[in-house]
Write a protein that holds these residues in place. Structure first.
Motif, PDB file in Angstrom:
ATOM      1  N   PRO A  31       2.941  10.388   5.227  1.00  0.00           N
ATOM      2  CA  PRO A  31       2.231   8.933   5.011  1.00  0.00           C
ATOM      3  C   PRO A  31       0.972   8.493   6.432  1.00  0.00           C
ATOM      4  O   PRO A  31       2.130   8.831   7.284  1.00  0.00           O
ATOM      5  CB  PRO A  31       2.664   7.623   4.087  1.00  0.00           C
ATOM      6  N   ASN A 183       4.255   3.453   5.543  1.00  0.00           N
ATOM      7  CA  ASN A 183       3.126   3.825   7.180  1.00  0.00           C
ATOM      8  C   ASN A 183       3.811   2.823   8.023  1.00  0.00           C
ATOM      9  O   ASN A 183       2.763   3.196   8.716  1.00  0.00           O
ATOM     10  CB  ASN A 183       2.145   2.369   5.907  1.00  0.00           C
ATOM     11  N   TYR A 208       0.010  -2.489   1.805  1.00  0.00           N
ATOM     12  CA  TYR A 208       1.026  -1.486   2.101  1.00  0.00           C
ATOM     13  C   TYR A 208       1.934  -1.851   1.181  1.00  0.00           C
ATOM     14  O   TYR A 208       2.408  -2.796   0.558  1.00  0.00           O
ATOM     15  CB  TYR A 208       0.825  -1.676   3.691  1.00  0.00           C
ATOM     16  N   ASP A 209       2.072  -0.756   0.587  1.00  0.00           N
ATOM     17  CA  ASP A 209       3.871  -0.752   0.047  1.00  0.00           C
ATOM     18  C   ASP A 209       5.245  -0.422   0.253  1.00  0.00           C
ATOM     19  O   ASP A 209       5.106  -0.317   1.690  1.00  0.00           O
ATOM     20  CB  ASP A 209       3.399   0.708  -0.571  1.00  0.00           C
TER      21      ASP A 209
ATOM     22  N   TYR B 494       3.481   2.972  -7.464  1.00  0.00           N
ATOM     23  CA  TYR B 494       3.698   3.018  -5.920  1.00  0.00           C
ATOM     24  C   TYR B 494       2.213   4.114  -5.148  1.00  0.00           C
ATOM     25  O   TYR B 494       2.242   4.663  -5.795  1.00  0.00           O
ATOM     26  CB  TYR B 494       4.899   3.257  -4.978  1.00  0.00           C
ATOM     27  N   THR B 496       1.960   4.713  -2.194  1.00  0.00           N
ATOM     28  CA  THR B 496       2.143   5.601  -1.491  1.00  0.00           C
ATOM     29  C   THR B 496       2.672   7.377  -2.447  1.00  0.00           C
ATOM     30  O   THR B 496       2.171   8.069  -1.787  1.00  0.00           O
ATOM     31  CB  THR B 496       2.749   5.252  -0.004  1.00  0.00           C
TER      32      THR B 496
END
Ligand SMILES: [Cu+2]
Ligand SMILES: [Cu+2]
Lengths: 260, 601
Positions: A31, A183, A208-209, B494, B496
């Motif tokens: 990522p 990330n 972001y996650d 998610y 990502t």
């Protein structure tokens, strides 16, 4: 038929390398990395990827070649009646040993940077993991955690300022969890009964996650948080909003208790 | 009582005698070969169970929350054919638990170890036959408890095969962490007792019962590997057993060895507490890292023997091979912390464990080079067992190299608990051990049952397993590089990981293909048991002692007194006409006696 099997084994390095080469083309790769220390980790990742990749290709191709050349139905060379070679054993002991030792030593700085050399600063926030959410708590005006003026963010919402060192105090309320920011190449288990410091520096404003990466029960998969990286001004404004919201809820709570 | 006691009740007597004889020959047998075969079939059956559990996991990852066709409504009618998240958690927990404790460990040591050790060292049986029988029968309480755990309230254990506390240590911390988890702990204690009995027996047998002339450095690699494995078991298992008891006490009596004070989990108070969750991880991995070698060393030994046999050439670097597995045994006890880099363990300790872990890659590298050295300059026969052995080497190279990523602590920060580790462990344990086990079954089946397995179907089985295995697990490296976490019932919410679903569907299709290919294997075993062509003593023209016995060997194994004259790998020796040279074959007259008794080089 023997040739068929031999070529099947040759496909291992060919398809292996092709998979890694093509994966990024189809959007499957590391990522995007938006952290300062993460860059180091990625560099080491590539270093080991190329190194092991080379060893992989060479050993697999050598194996293929031997299978091809010494196929009993094809070869007319007499069998080499040998029990081994001292010289070769020494070479293939010392060379990998030195390489492995080098790899280990080469990692030490990045590891120390990420996990040992804790920045000397006031923690940005405290993150408390629990089944199945993240609770984030910021120090109030007194700049100290765990005092009455602490500011609580809504569950699973974490904000940090961009381009600043972030220090988190990570705790757990119940079982093990793991604080994972893909990330930013950050991962740390949260352990009940311990406070574990986590630090990083984000370089790009975005959302972001935040992933839980340690099995914490049936709801583990949905223990998802969001990390917002924003400018210092936006962050301060957001924190002030949270402080106001906290105050408001506190008032309604105390009013409620007076009403009763 | 003797069979000559005939009288009025003679008829009834002889009937009970024959039942008794049946039981003592096939069920409660003291014969190491029967016990080995009992282990083999029990573990192969559990292999089916473990595989089906894995396919359940794969289904959910490919098509989360979608009804499983046909079998879904039977399995989980309560959820309308869907996999519930708590059920998913149980699936992967039980998949790993079954595969590790009921398949790989007992199939290597229990099945192959039992069958091969006395035969390969020239003994008539194990040193302690009764203990040997018990080591098999102590698996049964484990089998029963584990099976039972699926049917208790809340279902089987769902705390991961690593069973990390506090999740596992508190009754009620997770759905399925009630009776199921306690039964899991008890089952593992029985597995441990069984392994311990086996281990004591193997060590004693190998030290005490070797045939005349069978010096330590004339033992086949399989025996060396079994010997080192037994030592690892003996030293590591007590630690696991103690830890399992402690966790059991935590759960049932609130001792709090692994639970800190003052916590509430899922509305359940954790009791007195005062413990440390990390203590469990240290104890668990102190066993379970050496267990990784318990799960691979015997496979390495078997593969070494098969590769030498089918290359018709001496094993390259026999002594370095022996030294490197001994090195693994030593180093294996000081690397467990590499499972705990992210656990909150002192990060400075992480550096030490990184160093020792890097160093333990060395013996594996040496072994790989020696296998390549063995096929170099040989005459390779591409039989089914050889193909599986070559696949072992090829896949072990991948599994070994991917281990370096995890050993490097900074990289482990990113890939820890992702599919990278799932890929790694399956390359070692499926691409490695399971391939060696398949090869070993094809190789020693003639000795076990006196009949050959079908070669053509064996090769079809090999081809499909090899292709689908790589399709399933190679792609997992790519998932891991993307950070895709393990153990998530639905990773796609998610951002990502959203785009990784198609790749997961590909993996699942390959996994189903791999599962179906094993039907060929099962069919081949069953067919060959009854209708396979009969074989002589030494169908592969191999050197080691088991091939000098009748196929299958009778009670007591050898119909002559084996005397060993040389090492196990004298293929293509200039001393004899044939390209193999049985360990028991006396040297030709006039040969230099000095040279022929020398070991190794
Ligand atoms: Cu979790
Ligand atoms: Cu390990």
């Amino acid at each position: 038929m023997n040739r068929f099997w031999t070529i099947l084994f040759l496909l291992v390095p060919i398809l292996g390398v092709a998979t890694f080469a093509l994966a990024p083309v189809y959007g499957h790769w590391l990522p995007d990395d938006f952290s300062e220390r993460g860059v180091n980790i990625d560099r080491l990742y590539y270093f080991i990827l190329y190194l092991t990749g080379a060893v992989f290709v060479v050993t697999e191709v050598v194996m293929f070649w031997f299978m091809w050349k010494y196929d009993a139905t094809k070869t007319d060379e007499p069998t080499k009646f040998t029990h081994g070679s001292h010289k070769l054993e020494i070479i293939w002991t010392i060379v990998p040993a030195a390489t492995l030792l080098f790899i280990a030593l080469y990692q030490m700085n990045a590891w120390a940077d990420a996990k040992i050399d804790k920045p000397d600063m006031v923690p940005t926030c405290k993150v408390v993991a629990r089944q199945f959410e993240w609770r984030i708590q910021y120090p109030g005006p007194d700049n100290e955690l765990d005092t009455p003026d602490d500011i609580y963010a809504p569950p699973n919402e974490m904000h940090v300022p961009v381009n600043e060192e972030i220090l988190i105090h990570l705790e757990s309320d119940d079982v093990l969890h793991s604080f994972f920011l893909p990330n930013f190449r950050v991962k740390q288990d949260a352990v009940p009964g311990s406070m574990i410091p986590v630090w990083f520096r984000a370089t790009e404003e975005n959302e972001y996650d935040l992933v839980c990466a340690e099995l914490c029960g049936w709801g583990h998969y949905k223990m998802k948080g969001r990390l917002t990286v924003e400018s210092r001004e936006e962050f301060d404004a957001w924190l002030a909003d949270q402080a106001r919201d906290n105050m408001a809820t506190q008032e309604t709570v105390s009013q409620d208790s007076e009403d009763q | 009582m003797s069979a000559t006691a005939v009288g009025a009740h003679g008829h009834a007597d002889s009937q009970s005698m024959s039942i008794g004889k049946f039981l003592s020959t096939y069920v409660f047998s003291l014969d190491h070969k029967v016990i080995g075969i009992q282990f083999l079939f029990s573990t192969l059956l559990w292999f089916v169970v473990g595989g089906l559990l894995a396919l359940g996991v794969r289904w959910q990852l490919a098509w989360p929350w979608e009804d499983m066709p046909v079998i879904g409504s039977m399995l989980y009618s309560a959820e309308g054919g869907q996999i519930a998240p708590e059920f998913y958690t149980m699936l992967f927990t039980m998949h790993a638990s079954v595969m590790i404790f009921f398949v790989i460990i007992p199939i290597l040591a229990g099945a192959f170890g039992n069958f091969l050790i006395p035969l390969m060292i020239g003994a008539d049986d194990m040193a302690f036959p009764v203990l040997n029988m018990l080591s098999y029968w102590f698996m049964w309480p484990a089998f029963i408890l584990m099976t039972l755990s699926f049917f208790v309230e809340g279902g089987a254990s769902a705390a991961g095969w690593t069973s990390y506390p506090p999740l596992s240590a508190i009754a009620g911390a997770a759905p399925a962490s009630n009776a199921g988890q306690s039964l899991w702990l008890l089952a593992l204690i029985f597995v441990g007792i069984s392994s311990m009995m086996g281990s004591v027996n193997y060590m004693t047998t190998i030290i005490q019962m070797r045939a005349p002339g069978m010096t330590m450095f004339r033992m086949p690699m399989t025996i060396w590997a079994m010997f080192i494995t037994a030592i690892l078991q003996a030293f590591a298992l007590p630690v696991l057993t103690a830890a399992l008891f402690m966790q059991y006490l935590d759960r049932e009596f609130g001792t709090g060895f692994f639970v800190p004070s003052g916590y509430v989990v899922n509305n359940e108070s954790v009791g007195a507490g005062g413990g440390q969750p990390l203590l469990w991880q240290h104890l668990f991995w102190f066993y379970s890292h050496p267990a990784v070698y318990i799960m691979i060393l015997p496979a390495m030994g078997m593969v070494s023997d098969m590769i030498a046999t089918f290359s018709r050439k001496p094993l390259f670097g026999y002594k370095p091979m022996v030294y490197s597995i001994s090195g693994i045994a030593g180093l294996g006890f000081i690397v467990w912390g590499h499972h705990m880099f992210m656990s909150g363990m002192n990060p400075a300790l992480g550096m030490t464990f990184m160093l020792s872990t890097m160093m333990i890659a060395l013996p594996s590298a040496i072994k790989t080079f020696n296998w390549l050295g063995t096929i170099w300059g040989g005459k390779i026969h591409f039989t089914t067992p050889m193909l599986f052995s070559l696949a072992f080497v090829s896949m072990f190279i991948i599994g070994g190299l991917s281990g370096i990523f995890m050993a490097a602590t900074p990289i482990d920060i990113f890939i820890h608990d992702t599919y990278f580790i799932v890929a790694h462990i399956h390359y070692v344990l499926f691409g490695g051990t399971a391939m060696a086990v398949f090869g070993g079954v094809y190789f020693w089946f003639p000795k076990m049952f006196g009949r050959m397995m079908n070669e053509a179907w064996g090769k079809v089985h090999f081809f499909l397993s090899f292709v689908f295995f790589n399709g399933t697990f190679f792609a997992m490296h790519i998932l891991g590089a993307g950070g895709f976490p393990r153990r998530l019932a639905d990773p796609y919410h998610y951002e990502t990981f959203k785009h990784m679903q198609p790749l997961n569907q590909f993996i699942t299709i390959c996994a189903i293909g791999m599962g179906l290919s094993q039907l060929i294997f099962a069919g081949n075993i069953i067919y060959s048991l009854f209708w396979g062509p009969k074989c002589g003593r030494n169908p592969w023209k191999s050197n080691t002692l088991e091939w000098t016995t009748p196929s299958p060997p009778g009670h007591g194994n050898f119909d002559f007194q084996p005397i060993v004259y040389r090492g196990p790998y004298e293929y293509a020796s200039p001393e004899v006409e044939e390209d193999y040279y049985l360990q028991t074959q006396p040297p030709p007259e006039g040969a230099d006696a000095e040279q022929s008794t020398e070991d190794g080089h």
